[in-house]
Write a protein that holds these residues in place. Structure first.
Motif, PDB file in Angstrom:
ATOM      1  N   PHE A 196      -7.257  10.743  11.328  1.00  0.00           N
ATOM      2  CA  PHE A 196      -6.599  11.615  12.305  1.00  0.00           C
ATOM      3  C   PHE A 196      -5.186  11.988  11.888  1.00  0.00           C
ATOM      4  O   PHE A 196      -4.502  12.711  12.561  1.00  0.00           O
ATOM      5  N   MET A 197      -4.754  11.477  10.740  1.00  0.00           N
ATOM      6  CA  MET A 197      -3.421  11.854  10.261  1.00  0.00           C
ATOM      7  C   MET A 197      -3.440  13.226   9.592  1.00  0.00           C
ATOM      8  O   MET A 197      -2.415  13.868   9.447  1.00  0.00           O
ATOM      9  N   ARG A 198      -4.607  13.661   9.159  1.00  0.00           N
ATOM     10  CA  ARG A 198      -4.684  14.930   8.441  1.00  0.00           C
ATOM     11  C   ARG A 198      -4.235  16.078   9.333  1.00  0.00           C
ATOM     12  O   ARG A 198      -4.330  16.017  10.561  1.00  0.00           O
ATOM     13  N   ILE A 199      -3.773  17.116   8.658  1.00  0.00           N
ATOM     14  CA  ILE A 199      -3.102  18.171   9.397  1.00  0.00           C
ATOM     15  C   ILE A 199      -3.992  18.840  10.432  1.00  0.00           C
ATOM     16  O   ILE A 199      -3.618  19.007  11.580  1.00  0.00           O
ATOM     17  N   ALA A 200      -5.164  19.184  10.054  1.00  0.00           N
ATOM     18  CA  ALA A 200      -6.063  19.743  11.053  1.00  0.00           C
ATOM     19  C   ALA A 200      -7.475  19.395  10.606  1.00  0.00           C
ATOM     20  O   ALA A 200      -7.752  19.264   9.426  1.00  0.00           O
ATOM     21  N   ALA A 201      -8.339  19.202  11.562  1.00  0.00           N
ATOM     22  CA  ALA A 201      -9.710  18.876  11.209  1.00  0.00           C
ATOM     23  C   ALA A 201     -10.290  20.052  10.419  1.00  0.00           C
ATOM     24  O   ALA A 201     -10.332  21.175  10.896  1.00  0.00           O
TER      25      ALA A 201
END
Lengths: 557, 308, 327
Positions: free
Chosen positions: A312-317
């Motif tokens: 969930f740290m990634r910028i956008a799914a």
């Protein structure tokens, strides 16, 4: 007099232990409108020459003597302001388009900056010129792409932008250092065609630096063969590559895998290394040889793998990436099965699933009778013993902190814990002998070995568990062509003697042709065509296979 | 093939790191200073001319003696004495030992804790990794000095004053150690992610080696370089943190003063002209930290790991 | 982009809740809050009554909820030692700390980036090596030693700058500033210098390392190969790329400055929050400790958020979509 004349050039690097002579007594010249190929294996000094022309040698490199005459100026003379020629008279392009462009400036900004550095024109004219240049190198819709950032271009398009940047001030000469090595074969053919077109349109002198004999034989007007910083031979490609007069060139040419036929082994001339086939393979005593029946060893059914971003740290799914889609094939006992495709075709992902490094998203993989996704405990260990892998990068595939004997003994110990120390020592020696390495190698560390030798160690480690299936993931793509020929010969010999089944993964069509019995062509994670090697190369049925074969540079001296 | 190397001595002698070491004056000088400081402070009972912490051996007559080269000074007390007549030079040697013990223990604690968490987080990934790294983020939100102060405050609230003096040194080690672990966890995780994707790890997995062996026998030795570098720099930071806390009056008790405590005690006399009482401990502290930093800096340049 | 910021906000709230939990545990489990609030002579019945009114008998999650609700309004109860509302104490002292921190960050960032770029470009110059050597010494000097040294030189020996306090202050609304009087500004010099020195040296080394690394990249080599001048290479290409990591570190450093002001404020007897906090630690004044903890975390979270926005402005790779289609 030719446009650029290099006479008796000497370049050396002073290192801690010794003075390394990188280039020795090199003389050649380039005419306008000519593509000159500088070809050689690693360490031949070909890139050093390219950099020296522009005065961009890396520290502590130094021009020790000779001249680089551009019309009436000597660029090797320290008094000459070489920097004034960079970009203006001489353009240079690098190997990797991914890293050649500044990531935080738009390509337009970078073009404008370069144009205005060299030409006294106002911003409007500079912009017009920049767009023309982008147009010339084949960027579609140049006007809108002008304001894009480098990461918004694909690899091939980026290399076109790099070429446009090198051409900003209309240089007379373009030095291209491995311009297509980082690119896929179909992009490679486009970039090579572009270089040829620019050469004719602009009467450009091109120095093409490459290790790839096929590329040279396809587009160079003249070729210079280098070895250890010296010129071995020079002339037209037909003469030098077709009918070489020097031993080194002969050896080099004979190492190039032919594209038009399959040969049994690569002829290795003057090689001091014996081949495993001639020797009595001691490891055979330990091998439980079984007759290969040609029954299927591996069956892959509707295999799919997609990677999705779970963190969930990634910028956008992001959308999940479908690396492998609905792939089915079988590998028969004793054969060499090839997986071939360009980058992103999913070939390595399939290999990783077969050796159970990653789990498939869906689909089945059977090894012998077992569904490998269900294996665990002792059955998993038994599976691991029967399937081993050789990797692409010889520099990262061995643990640099372990001695060779421990690297090779580790799998033996893990799978035969009852073996005594003596026995293990003997086995390690036998394995080293099987891959043509001296027994004295056992007490050394990986960094003391060359790339080809490391690949041999890697193969010895893979053989230590006496596997049935050897998965080879681009085992020679990081190696020089003469070393490649040796490693391919070794693999062929071992397969013959030990009855190995091989899964061979490569992007290199000529190599695949030499190594494989049956081949699957992959594109974007899906199988296009599975065919016998001869049939695929002679009469491909799928359009993509035909496209690949057409793009492949052909070594036809 | 490179030159044949046999024994471990040859390997070290031949290595570029050793070569760079003996050709780097800063590395040589700083490690010499460090060895001297280490030896003298750990054997301070034998080196120190006086025993500064036995009250019976002290005489108030000697109080505020300046260093020997100043008027009124004498060579009995090289760097002079403090308000209780303690020999400063001896007190500094004893204090350096305390500072070093706290610094080393604290950094050892955070290296072990941080590397263990970072290595496993990087290797296993998934939810476990997310939780560990979020924890590290939260921990980093609280600056180390604040964290140490808080822990000290909590311990003071939980136990009696007398007991606090006894456990103060352990509280200090824990407080400094716990506030530094996220750094090591981050670096260890980053390096593990790089190593994990290398082919030798794939090879180890294909051989069927268990995760523990892969992590500790294969990955750990390959990620030690950056850990060593930030560990060295961290040691200097830990020693400074200890002295800072002691200076603030929440570190080791004045009965067994560390360098920081000595500086705090001397600070009160700065305005009345007895500058040496705080100057010499400060000087020793800075020399100690500076030598460690010089060594760390050399290591960073030589081992050249990318630390971010 | 919107979803990205939404995510960051959710994460920040998560971090704040963690810190609040820590702060709440401090409050509830370190010593008995009742004992800390009342004197020895209070009877058991009175204590029980107080316990009930304060809600200390409620289930723990309800207590935590109430704590969070109060914390949002910055209500942390009364100081055990000073017997005044914590929010009032902090509000009183915040301006002093913030002025100190802001002055220090300007010094640290300004000189840090400037000298870092200089030493990164001139790698072998004598001045560069000198700056690097001094900066390493700076990292080795603990803040309090710097403070003592500066006091000794400028206050004791030279006698030109004050050694403690804020000088004259002017009240503007709730804000008591020292920036508007000559003596206030003079008093700010030594503390801000002391506080900034450690971070400054840190930033110098970081910027230098970043510049050195970027100067070795292919795109810099390619820029040189097409004849771009040194000036543009350094300031057009290298500096812009090096900004990305520098922004992160600068953000963290400003947060760290707030924490390190504890030391500076102690040395210079600067009447800020850090001074208040260190007294609180010594007297186990839990409400002040937990409030300060929440405040520091809030500063960090806010700075991190700003850093993220800056990322978007600096790095086009985050702003624009990647369309990797081969033609």
């Amino acid at each position: 007099m030719d446009f650029l004349e290099i006479t008796n050039l000497n370049i050396s690097y002073l290192t801690r232990r010794l003075l390394v002579t990188a280039v020795q007594d090199v003389s050649f010249s380039v005419k306008k409108g000519e593509i000159l190929g500088l070809v050689g294996e690693s360490g031949s000094g070909k890139s050093t020459i390219g950099r020296a022309i522009l005065g961009l040698l890396d520290e502590p490199g130094k021009i020790e003597g000779g001249s680089i005459q551009l019309e009436n100026l000597n660029l090797a003379d320290p008094a000459t302001e070489v920097s004034a020629f960079r970009g203006k008279r001489i353009g240079l392009i690098f190997q990797d388009p991914q890293t050649s462009l500044n990531p935080v400036m738009t390509v337009g900004e970078q073009l404008l900056e370069t144009i205005q550095t060299h030409l006294q024109i106002d911003a409007g004219d500079a912009r017009k010129r920049a767009i023309e240049l982008l147009d010339d190198v084949g960027i579609i819709d140049a006007k809108t792409r002008f304001d894009d950032y480098p990461h918004q271009f694909s690899g091939g398009m980026r290399q076109r932008v790099v070429i446009a940047l090198a051409l900003c001030a209309d240089p007379d000469i373009l030095i291209a250092d491995e311009p297509t090595t980082a690119l896929d074969v179909s992009i490679q053919s486009q970039i090579l065609a572009l270089l040829q077109k620019l050469r004719s349109d602009r009467n450009l002198a091109v120095i093409l630096i490459t290790h790839d004999m096929a590329v040279i034989s396809e587009i160079a007007d003249r070729v210079v063969v280098l070895k250890d910083g010296r010129i071995v031979e020079m002339g037209s490609p037909a003469a030098v590559l077709g009918n070489p007069s020097q031993t080194y060139t002969k050896r080099l040419v004979s190492s190039v895998p032919p594209t038009d036929r399959r040969i049994h082994r690569f002829p290795i001339m003057n090689s001091d290394q014996g081949s495993a086939a001639d020797q009595n393979l001691k490891i055979l005593n330990r091998w439980q040889l079984q007759k290969n029946t040609g029954a299927s060893l591996v069956r892959v059914k509707s295999l799919s793998k997609s990677f999705s971003d779970e963190s969930f740290m990634r910028i956008a799914a992001k959308e999940p990436v479908h690396a492998v889609r609905d792939v089915s094939f079988e590998i028969r006992e004793g054969e060499s099965f090839g997986l071939v495709g360009e980058s992103g075709s999913g070939k390595s992902t399939i290999a990783k699933m077969i050796v159970k490094l990653i789990e498939p998203t869906s689909g089945l993989i059977f090894f012998e009778q077992d569904d490998i996704t269900t294996l665990e405990g002792p059955t998993l260990l038994a599976f691991r013993r029967k399937i081993q892998m050789v990797f692409q990068d010889p520099y990262s595939s061995l643990n640099g902190r372990m001695k060779i004997k421990n690297i090779i003994a580790e799998p033996i110990l893990h799978h035969n814990s009852q073996l005594g120390q003596m026995d293990i020592d003997h086995y390690v020696d036998d394995l080293l002998a099987a891959v043509d390495l001296a027994a004295s190698s056992r007490d050394r560390y990986p960094h003391e070995f060359s790339g080809g030798q490391r690949q041999r160690i890697s193969i010895a480690r893979a053989l230590a568990t006496q596997p049935k299936l050897l998965v080879c993931d681009e085992p020679t793509s990081a190696l020089d062509v003469s070393i490649q020929a040796q490693i391919l010969n070794l693999l062929k010999d071992l397969q013959e003697k030990l009855g190995l089944t091989i899964l061979f993964i490569s992007h290199d069509l000529p190599v695949v042709r030499q190594m494989c019995d049956r081949i699957a062509v992959l594109r974007d994670g899906a199988v296009c065509e599975i065919a016998n090697a001869e049939r695929l190369f002679d009469a491909p049925t799928h359009s993509y296979s035909r496209h690949l074969l057409n793009s492949m540079p052909k070594f036809q001296p | 093939m490179a030159k044949r190397t046999t024994g471990i001595v040859d390997r070290i002698w031949d290595s570029d790191i050793f070569h760079s070491f003996i050709h780097s004056p800063t590395a040589l000088i700083s490690s010499c200073i460090l060895v001297i400081i280490l030896l003298t402070s750990f054997f301070c009972e034998f080196v120190a001319p006086h025993d500064p912490f036995t009250p019976s051996s002290l005489s108030l007559m000697d109080a505020f003696t300046p260093p020997f080269w100043v008027e009124d000074g004498n060579t009995v007390f090289l760097f002079g004495t403090d308000g209780q007549g303690r020999d400063l030079f001896s007190a500094i040697l004893y204090g350096t030992r305390i500072s070093l013990i706290v610094g080393f223990s604290a950094i050892l604690f955070s290296v072990i804790f941080g590397v263990l968490l970072g290595l496993t987080a990087g290797y296993f990934g998934g939810r476990y990794e997310t939780i560990i790294m979020r924890l590290a983020d939260v921990q980093l939100t609280i600056p180390s000095i604040l964290m140490a102060l808080l822990i000290d405050g909590v311990v003071r609230g939980l136990i009696s004053r007398e007991l606090h003096d006894e456990v103060a040194i352990f509280v200090l080690i824990f407080a400094i150690g716990i506030s530094e672990w996220p750094q090591f966890a981050r670096v260890a995780r980053g390096a593990t992610l790089v190593e994990k994707n290398k082919d030798y790890i794939s090879a180890a997995r294909i051989i069927g080696l268990p995760n523990g062996i892969i992590m500790f026998k294969h990955i750990l030795p390959n990620i030690l370089r950056p850990i060593l570098v930030i560990g060295t720099i961290g040691l200097a930071l830990a020693i400074l943190a200890e002295s800072t806390l002691s200076f603030l009056g929440v570190g080791v008790p004045p009965t067994t003063p560390s360098l920081g405590t000595l500086i705090r005690l001397g600070n009160d006399f700065l305005f009345s002209g007895e500058w040496w009482i705080s100057f010499f401990p400060s000087f020793f502290l800075v020399i100690l930290a500076f030598s460690i930093n010089l060594l760390g800096d050399w290591m960073r340049d030589t081992l050249n790991p990318k630390i971010n | 982009m919107f979803s990205y910021f939404l995510k960051r906000i959710v994460q920040s709230v998560g971090v704040m809740l963690c810190v609040a939990l820590l702060s709440f545990s401090l409050f509830n489990f370190v010593g008995d809050p009742i004992n800390n609030m009342v004197g020895e002579e209070t009877s058991t019945e009175e204590r029980a009554e107080l316990r009930e009114t304060l809600g200390l008998n409620d289930p723990i999650h309800i207590q935590f909820g109430r704590f969070v609700a109060n914390a949002i309004q910055f209500n942390f109860g009364k100081s055990y030692q000073l017997r005044r509302p914590v929010s009032e104490l902090i509000a009183e002292r915040m301006p002093a700390t913030l002025e100190l921190v802001i002055a220090s960050s300007i010094l640290a960032l300004g000189f840090g980036v400037l000298l870092g770029v200089y030493t990164g470009i001139n790698r072998t110059g004598i001045l560069s090596n000198f700056i690097l050597f001094v900066s390493l010494a700076g990292v080795s000097l603990p803040t309090f030693v710097i403070g003592i040294l500066l006091i000794y030189i400028f206050a004791v020996i030279l006698g030109i700058l004050p050694s403690f306090g804020r000088g004259e202050v002017v009240q503007i609304g709730f804000w008591r500033t020292g920036l508007l009087t000559a003596s206030g500004l003079k008093a700010l010099i030594l503390p801000s210098l002391t506080l900034s020195l450690f971070q400054m040296t840190y930033i110098i080394r970081l910027v230098r390392a970043e510049i050195v690394e970027i100067l070795q990249t292919d795109y810099i080599k390619f820029a040189r190969a097409r004849g771009i001048s040194n000036h543009s290479v350094y300031f057009g290409h290298a500096l812009r790329n090096s900004l990305i990591p520098v922004v992160t570190i600068a953000g963290i450093n400003i947060g760290t400055l707030v924490a390190f002001s504890i030391i500076t404020e102690t040395v210079f007897q600067w009447p800020g929050m850090g001074f208040l906090f260190i007294q609180a630690v010594k007297f186990v004044d839990i409400p002040i400790m937990s409030a300060y903890l929440v405040f520091i975390a809030l500063v960090f979270v806010a700075i991190n958020f700003i850093v993220d926005i800056l990322y978007f402005l600096i790095d086009p790779r985050l702003r624009t979509k990647n369309e990797n289609q081969d033609g």
